[in-house]
Design an enzyme around this catalytic site. Sequence first.
Site, PDB file in Angstrom:
ATOM      1  N   HIS A 162       0.815  -1.216   0.000  1.00  0.00           N
ATOM      2  CA  HIS A 162       0.000   0.000   0.000  1.00  0.00           C
ATOM      3  C   HIS A 162       0.851   1.269   0.000  1.00  0.00           C
ATOM      4  CE1 HIS A 162       0.849   0.895   4.244  1.00  0.00           C
ATOM      5  NE2 HIS A 162       0.600  -0.376   4.519  1.00  0.00           N
ATOM      6  N   CYS A 167       3.448  -4.720   6.649  1.00  0.00           N
ATOM      7  CA  CYS A 167       3.050  -4.505   5.256  1.00  0.00           C
ATOM      8  C   CYS A 167       4.246  -4.030   4.428  1.00  0.00           C
ATOM      9  CB  CYS A 167       1.928  -3.479   5.182  1.00  0.00           C
ATOM     10  SG  CYS A 167       0.352  -4.072   5.828  1.00  0.00           S
TER      11      CYS A 167
END
Length: 420
Positions: free
Chosen positions: A327, A345
């Site tokens: 992301h 992440c």
Amino acid sequence: MSHSPRTRTVVGCTLLVSALGAGVTACGPDGNPLSAKPYDAAGQISFNGPSGKGKKADPDKPLEVTAESGGGRITDVTAQDATGRYVAGELAADGGRWHSTSPLAAEAHYTVRVSTENEDGAPGRKVLVFDTTRPTAQKRLTVTFGPDAGTYGVGQPVTAVLSEEVKDKAQRAVVERALKVDSVPAVDGAWHWVDDKELHYRPKEYWPAHATVRVHSNLDGIKIGDRLWGGAAKPLELTIGDKIVAVTDAASHSMTVYRDDDEINQIPVTTGKPGYETRNGVKVVLGKEYFVRMRGTTVGISEGTSDSYDLPVYYATRVTWSGEYVHAAPWSVGSQGSANVSHGCTGMSTSNAEWFFETIHQGDVVKVVNSNGDEMEPFGNGFGDWNLEWKTWRAGSALVGGAADVNRPEATARLRPESV
């Protein structure tokens, strides 16, 4: 020197084929090719099915076809229902008896074609037609295939979720044998039992780009076990897109994206910091979300501590159910390409995340290497199916599994909560 009638027939056929060419390949007992039409073997063949109008066969009982004494021998039997499913069977060496080795379907219409040969070598035939009754039990095992019909990446497994648990290996083999996966071009693939109610199918390697994958079940009406019968299943068709593989090197803080094995982009990234290291291994893209709100409380981080966060996240590509994404992370641009500072992440600039979001699709592959994190679980937290070696994958099949490969990772994975 005298010859038996059957010997004379064979010699006559051989000479006639030599004289007239390969187009004439059959003849009758008198050596005349015009008499080659098979005779009706109705008086020579019996079977254990129903014999009266309106009567039906019990699908619990195997089908038997027998040659009457002195009536020659059976040479071939094909049994097929109205949907095109064949019944497997065995023919005795002397041609005296054929019996089914796979179960009949309930509430089905069957046509059985029996080929015979009399003592003179003349061919005969008999056609048997019958229906089977409803199962005595009403419990049905249904199958739901996944994902939804559409276009996916080369890493997308096919899933089959059962409505009932199947623990027995022999019963699993009945179920698995009925679940069909066909692809164009063809691949070497296998089912793997994730647990008692779910199977996954994948090829040995990733699906070929632009392949068509068709999935269907032949289980309807088939007996699986005591009081359990197969039910209907909706078929599935998938189209495979380009081969998109993204490889993230946690040590060099870089992601390289390939299309059809050609490099198309290299992106500076940051991955999980100590204590929150990103999982190693192959993950399959589960979906894309333009906006996700991520909070530290979801991973057990108390509000107000140095590690707490509550952030709006854009261009989020999900790779695990527990919340691992690729992301946009504009707050960590200074560390991207040089340090790992996330909570698990893979973060990148907003412009790079937007490009990745538009390029990647569900079923595409994201692989992480050189991280100090755990290995991606094969099952339970997304699709980690490709992290199993092929021999281990095959060992999870009730049909092709080998004794040397019986040990495999647990089907229930340990989940890690959502992270940034």
